[in-house]
Design an enzyme around this catalytic site. Structure first.
Site, mmCIF file in Angstrom:
data_model
loop_
_atom_site.group_PDB
_atom_site.id
_atom_site.type_symbol
_atom_site.label_atom_id
_atom_site.label_comp_id
_atom_site.label_asym_id
_atom_site.label_seq_id
_atom_site.Cartn_x
_atom_site.Cartn_y
_atom_site.Cartn_z
ATOM 1 N N VAL A 1 -7.434 1.041 -3.988
ATOM 2 C CA VAL A 1 -8.248 1.871 -3.141
ATOM 3 C C VAL A 1 -8.274 3.128 -3.473
ATOM 4 C CG1 VAL A 1 -7.718 2.562 -0.512
ATOM 5 C CG2 VAL A 1 -6.599 0.402 -1.215
ATOM 6 N N CYS B 1 -2.058 -6.670 -1.016
ATOM 7 C CA CYS B 1 -1.859 -5.430 -0.506
ATOM 8 C C CYS B 1 -0.222 -5.450 0.333
ATOM 9 C CB CYS B 1 -3.028 -4.198 -0.005
ATOM 10 S SG CYS B 1 -2.403 -2.934 1.057
ATOM 11 N N LYS C 1 -6.672 -13.310 -4.960
ATOM 12 C CA LYS C 1 -5.285 -12.168 -5.088
ATOM 13 C C LYS C 1 -4.439 -11.798 -4.346
ATOM 14 C CE LYS C 1 -4.906 -8.047 -7.861
ATOM 15 N NZ LYS C 1 -3.152 -7.672 -6.572
#
Length: 381
Positions: A40, A121, A160
């Site tokens: 990010v 994340c 992912k």
């Protein structure tokens, strides 16, 4: 391309054909072994080009919010830069709605080589937004998203993810041995197999759970277990902080590639085998400054964050420049301070060449690097 849901391919072919197609695509992009992670506000075009110059063979965009990408042209313009030399490129999206994710992917697929779903994340913002590693609590949802995207896109769909913790029954039955029994990874391999069956072409696995973040050693045994179970390419993520550890990870996991994030942020030449040192860093920072001048990031804070990492050791030696960089608000000012820091480091390198060339990617280094600032040689397993 638009945002219409058109079936441009299909998954009516057999599982074996899907595996063959996945490997054919992997080969078509050069069978990369060194991969720059999606980050990010940090894997923007300028930094991707820097990483490619220093050995990255596959790069990812920063994580993009599917809902905003699908509905807001200014968001697409500000967050998705393309360049003819920036290939192969994977566009990573976060989101939890298959229709929104498809609309975003249809808008991006003509300018990239693959689309990836972020299930890795671990940050609190991902919990609030119901995306990233917090989708791992709903494996059926992730599988349904991949199954919806794969037959409707012209490019492969990648995932992912982080490893899942073992269920309580498995945890209680296992003795504390190392390497861990394969049953510890059953939930992770089961989801990985379901994703492969749904149409995932490449799976990237970070060898820590959502809760662990980076507080423990990366579990390469987990990645090895997933690689042994799957027939599609697998990318290992986590636990690589020095150039030689790339090959160590490939050997230990059997993975087809290694993805680097934080270690690459302070030293993108990790991909080409150069260890971190102050001399290496100021030269990389100088190159990044020129690329950021040519391909400006969407805001000055992106470049500032890169320079704080690339010049972490040098700025510690020149605290007045660290203060100036912190105060700089405009991109031009940020880059000017960065140039001054590089010049100061060049003077130091001429005066103390051996000291600045000393390797700093280990705990006993004479200078503390950004990657190592909170790390120790012996993280808990």
């Amino acid at each position: 391309e638009g945002g219409r849901e058109e079936a441009t391919t299909d998954l009516s072919y057999s599982p074996s054909e899907h595996v063959e197609r996945s490997w054919r695509w992997w080969s078509s992009i050069g069978s990369p072994t060194r991969v720059l992670a999606p980050m990010v506000n940090q894997s923007e075009l300028a930094f991707r080009l820097l990483a490619r110059k220093h050995g990255a063979q596959l790069c990812y965009t920063p994580m993009l919010h599917a809902a905003m990408f699908a509905s807001e042209e200014p968001y697409r313009r500000d967050n998705f830069d393309v360049h003819e030399s920036d290939r192969p490129l994977v566009v990573q999206f976060c989101g939890d709605d298959k229709h929104t994710l498809l609309a975003a992917a249809l808008l991006a697929q003509g300018r990239c080589d693959a689309i990836e779903l972020n299930c890795g994340c671990p940050q609190h913002i991902a919990r609030r937004g119901h995306y990233g590693a917090f989708l791992l609590d709903e494996p059926e949802l992730i599988v349904s998203i991949v199954a919806h995207l794969a037959p409707r896109l012209k490019v492969p769909v990648l995932v992912k993810m982080r490893m899942l913790p073992p269920d309580e029954a498995t945890r209680a039955a296992e003795p504390p041995v190392s390497p861990a029994p394969s049953s510890r990874y059953r939930r992770t391999t089961d989801l990985a197999l379901a994703l492969e069956a749904a149409g995932c072409a490449v799976l990237t696995l970070h060898g820590r759970t959502r809760e662990q973040k980076t507080s423990v050693q990366c579990d390469w045994h987990a990645i090895a277990a997933v690689k042994a179970a799957l027939r599609i390419p697998v990318v290992a993520n986590g636990g690589v902080g020095a150039p030689e550890e790339i090959e160590e990870c490939l050997e230990a996991t059997g993975a087809d590639a290694v993805m680097s994030s934080e270690a690459a942020l302070e030293n993108p030449s990790i991909f080409s085998g150069k260890p971190t040192s102050r001399a290496v860093q100021w030269k990389l920072a100088s190159e990044y400054i020129e690329l950021a001048q040519r391909y400006p990031p969407r805001c000055a804070s992106v470049a500032k964050a890169h320079l704080f990492k690339l010049l972490y050791m040098g700025l510690n030696a020149h605290p007045q420049l660290r203060e100036q960089l912190g105060e700089a608000m405009e991109l031009a000012a940020v880059l000017d301070v960065g140039r001054a820091a590089c010049e100061a480091e060049a003077v130091e390198a001429a005066r103390l060449p051996d000291a600045l060339a000393t390797r700093c990617d280990h705990a006993r280094a004479p200078y503390g690097s950004w990657y190592r600032r909170h790390r120790h040689d012996a993280l808990p397993s």
